[in-house]
Scaffold this motif. Sequence first.
Motif, mmCIF file in Angstrom:
data_model
loop_
_atom_site.group_PDB
_atom_site.id
_atom_site.type_symbol
_atom_site.label_atom_id
_atom_site.label_comp_id
_atom_site.label_asym_id
_atom_site.label_seq_id
_atom_site.Cartn_x
_atom_site.Cartn_y
_atom_site.Cartn_z
ATOM 1 N N ASN A 175 2.539 -4.813 7.200
ATOM 2 C CA ASN A 175 1.679 -5.716 7.885
ATOM 3 C C ASN A 175 2.165 -7.467 8.839
ATOM 4 O O ASN A 175 3.294 -7.551 7.781
ATOM 5 C CB ASN A 175 0.649 -6.461 7.011
ATOM 6 N N THR A 188 1.862 1.832 10.449
ATOM 7 C CA THR A 188 1.893 3.109 9.142
ATOM 8 C C THR A 188 2.969 3.616 9.176
ATOM 9 O O THR A 188 3.561 4.534 10.080
ATOM 10 C CB THR A 188 0.642 3.715 8.318
ATOM 11 N N ASP A 199 1.185 -1.454 0.045
ATOM 12 C CA ASP A 199 -0.736 -0.519 0.148
ATOM 13 C C ASP A 199 0.742 1.088 -0.288
ATOM 14 O O ASP A 199 0.369 1.853 0.739
ATOM 15 C CB ASP A 199 -1.068 0.127 0.866
ATOM 16 N N ASP A 254 2.818 0.595 4.586
ATOM 17 C CA ASP A 254 1.471 -0.277 5.796
ATOM 18 C C ASP A 254 2.948 -1.113 6.123
ATOM 19 O O ASP A 254 3.262 -1.821 4.897
ATOM 20 C CB ASP A 254 0.613 -0.840 5.343
ATOM 21 N N LYS A 256 -1.477 -4.097 11.877
ATOM 22 C CA LYS A 256 -0.075 -3.570 10.639
ATOM 23 C C LYS A 256 0.108 -2.413 11.957
ATOM 24 O O LYS A 256 -0.461 -1.727 12.094
ATOM 25 C CB LYS A 256 -0.557 -3.330 9.752
#
Length: 312
Positions: free
Chosen positions: A121, A164, A108, A119, A162
């Motif tokens: 994850n 960011t 992403d 992100d 996750k």
Amino acid sequence: MARKKKEKVILENVELKPQTLGYTYQKKNNVGRVIFIFIAFILVVYFIDDISIFFNNLLGRETAPTIENNANSKDKNNQNETSTEPEIEYYSYSDDLKISFNGLSIDDFKLGNDALAFDVNNLSLEKIDLANKKIFLETYDENKTLLERFKLDINVVANNSKITLALNIKKPFNYMTILEKDVDDYPALTLNSNANGESSISCVKDKEIITYTFKEASLIKINHKIVDNDINGVDYNTNLNNYQNKINSYKVVSGVEANFNNSLTGYTADINIDLAKVDLTKLNEKYYYTYHEDAKVINYEMPAYGFTCNLM
């Protein structure tokens, strides 16, 4: 004349037996012994400096600097011969790029307004702890020439969750990498020491100035100063309150001297840390390195946090 009586010859049916006629002596082959002595001689000649240092240390004698330098140079050459550079995997940037790294899925990606967000994850059933890892994201141009380096503080990612991250990108890029590094891979650094054997590195970013003081390349003190005179800035009042509260909490920590000055034209926060006395777990600051940290670590990592660093 009497006739001579014939003797009767009796043949015995006995198996023939080998008879020893004599002995000969064969000289042993000494080629193996000669080769062994020759190899041993070569090893002694090559490691004569190391052997001299060993026996001098054993007898409490001082070794000549030339001998120590020769021994050290041989060690470095051997390390260079055996070390191999890790293979770098370059990823061509796109918004749908996905990277697998240390059990994590990184995706992403969003690039715009001089920022790169993405992100991290953890799709597994167990948490992933990378707090003690040295992880970097690097950007490259079309010729795969390094443009910028960013240190990623991923720390702990809980299972099925996750985080960011966002980076301030100054230069357009074509490729990127995410890789783990070891402190031994950081380039060596020569400091400018004074008469007391102390030296400093000053790192500047926006309103912050962090000065690291070293004794023989080992970190002993930190000075962190924040000067904000942008009284009309959008975040001015928020930052003022945050730093004022931080200074008040730091004042009660042993090994820290913290001061805060506020005026009509701005505020100044000044933090001095004696690393030999302080408990860094009480100071929530990733730019505060531990006592006796190697200078080359700070010189390599702080620019990866967006600081400009100079030797003093």
